[in-house]
Design an enzyme around this catalytic site. Sequence first.
Site, PDB file in Angstrom:
ATOM      1  N   GLY A  70      14.240 -63.130  27.487  1.00 53.92           N
ATOM      2  CA  GLY A  70      14.409 -63.373  26.171  1.00 53.92           C
ATOM      3  C   GLY A  70      15.501 -64.384  25.715  1.00 53.92           C
ATOM      4  O   GLY A  70      15.407 -65.282  24.813  1.00 53.92           O
ATOM      5  N   THR A  71      16.613 -64.178  26.579  1.00 49.73           N
ATOM      6  CA  THR A  71      17.961 -65.008  26.272  1.00 49.73           C
ATOM      7  C   THR A  71      17.503 -66.668  26.388  1.00 49.73           C
ATOM      8  O   THR A  71      17.594 -67.331  25.423  1.00 49.73           O
ATOM      9  CB  THR A  71      19.073 -64.734  27.166  1.00 49.73           C
ATOM     10  N   GLN A 178      11.898 -57.039  21.025  1.00 52.16           N
ATOM     11  CA  GLN A 178      11.803 -55.642  20.848  1.00 52.16           C
ATOM     12  C   GLN A 178      10.230 -54.942  20.388  1.00 52.16           C
ATOM     13  O   GLN A 178      10.104 -53.927  20.678  1.00 52.16           O
ATOM     14  CB  GLN A 178      12.780 -54.889  20.053  1.00 52.16           C
ATOM     15  N   CYS A 327      23.518 -54.638  25.303  1.00 55.40           N
ATOM     16  CA  CYS A 327      23.689 -56.283  25.944  1.00 55.40           C
ATOM     17  C   CYS A 327      25.322 -56.093  25.875  1.00 55.40           C
ATOM     18  O   CYS A 327      26.034 -57.129  26.490  1.00 55.40           O
ATOM     19  CB  CYS A 327      23.121 -57.302  25.316  1.00 55.40           C
TER      20      CYS A 327
HETATM   21  C1  LIG Z   1      16.198 -58.636  20.262  1.00 57.03           C
HETATM   22  C2  LIG Z   1      16.502 -59.092  21.290  1.00 57.03           C
HETATM   23  N1  LIG Z   1      16.684 -60.355  21.764  1.00 57.03           N
HETATM   24  C3  LIG Z   1      17.145 -60.871  22.917  1.00 57.03           C
HETATM   25  C4  LIG Z   1      17.321 -60.270  23.799  1.00 57.03           C
HETATM   26  C5  LIG Z   1      17.779 -60.804  25.240  1.00 57.03           C
HETATM   27  O1  LIG Z   1      16.755 -60.499  26.169  1.00 57.03           O
HETATM   28  P1  LIG Z   1      17.075 -60.574  27.844  1.00 57.03           P
HETATM   29  O2  LIG Z   1      18.439 -59.826  28.018  1.00 57.03           O
HETATM   30  O3  LIG Z   1      16.061 -60.076  28.525  1.00 57.03           O
HETATM   31  O4  LIG Z   1      17.355 -61.983  28.149  1.00 57.03           O
HETATM   32  C6  LIG Z   1      17.569 -58.777  23.803  1.00 57.03           C
HETATM   33  C7  LIG Z   1      17.726 -57.817  24.753  1.00 57.03           C
HETATM   34  O5  LIG Z   1      18.294 -56.764  24.547  1.00 57.03           O
HETATM   35  C8  LIG Z   1      17.291 -58.267  22.551  1.00 57.03           C
HETATM   36  O6  LIG Z   1      17.028 -57.027  22.021  1.00 57.03           O
END
Ligand SMILES: Cc1ncc(COP(=O)(O)O)c(C=O)c1O
Length: 380
Positions: A70-71, A178, A327
């Site tokens: 996601g990031t 999410q 996170c």
């Molecule tokens: C809403 C949202 N966006 C982005 C992320 C980031 O995802 P990742 O940690 O898999 O890169 C998260 C992770 O908790 C999230 O909840």
Amino acid sequence: MRVYLDNAATTPIHPEVLKEMYKVMETNYGNPSSIHAHGREARSLVEKARKTIANLLNTSPSEIFFTSGGTEADNTAIRRGIIDNQIKHAISSHLEHHAVIHTLESMEKAGVIKLSFVGTDSKGNVDYDHLEQLLKSNGRSFVSLMHANNELGTLSDMERIGDICEAYDAIYHADTVQTIGHYKHDLKKLKTHFMVCAAHKLHGPKGVGFLNVSHRIKIKPFIYGGAQERNMRGGTENIYGIVGMAKAPEMSYADMEPNHSYIQGLKTYMIDQLKENVYGIDFNGEIGADKSLYTVLNVSFPCSDLADMLLFNLDIAGISASGGSACSSGTDIGSHVLNAIGGDSSRPSVRFSFSKYNTKEEIDYTVAKLKELCQVAVIA
Ligand SMILES: Cc1ncc(COP(=O)(O)O)c(C=O)c1O
């Protein structure tokens, strides 16, 4: 008893996802960029996965780009969406994930954009009239608003935001980390330019995700390197992860309705049990089924003596949950989301997040422990 109520942080892998990944690990070690048979076999796995995801989202495989999660998908959408379209103004909210806020703030700091924050109410709802005002009084803008808040569960209205963005020719990025796998997103109807996914939030593997880039927008790569992902994301593909990334939503789409009502049932049950058994609690964010992500419940407790210790005590009692966003857990910085909605920082808040693997017995156990912990605090 060990209870896992931190499914918004990450989820256990679905056995079918694991099975598919094992199979590929055992039998396919080709590099998808190689033109020989081993490579072609790996390539076909990646393209099959892309097609599966595109079909589920009702879009074209050419709009799906695999990422490390996601990031990276958020960073790609924001940085490339803004820079490659000469956007000078962005709108977001104080409730976004740090993958979004920190990226936008770094661009503002570098003088690339002016950043505005749309108003949000005490339950985390977006002020849509304010969004429109901001769009009206600035030039073509980049709008980044999440579908479901990862700490509160409050949902935004993606159709409404899409319509508003379209009216002002804005670029719409929705952080759907999410909600993919929990709701059916129809990309033929939604007016998003970018949508993001992280496989580990829907019983898939960690370290893989995807970015959906609408045909209506053109961007350059965020990560330069080889010609992978049609020249859009350099780096040898994580084929095991990508296969798992596709299998996870396939499994969630197959059982989405029964799982939705089962998990919503657990959440409603926990709300009722908490109200009945733990005095002085408050729920943060929306909790109604139509306005709130059914996997997330955020609760403030009255037991101030346990403010720093509640999560620790729950952990000792065998319950894994999270304070604010997972996170940032491990740091002692309070939740930026609870701060933004005017939460009482003297009260401990816990995010419980559910999956289809949780049971009513686990909720009973958790509520009983919470009752015990909060009573101890009152007596002390
Ligand atoms: C809403 C949202 N966006 C982005 C992320 C980031 O995802 P990742 O940690 O898999 O890169 C998260 C992770 O908790 C999230 O909840």
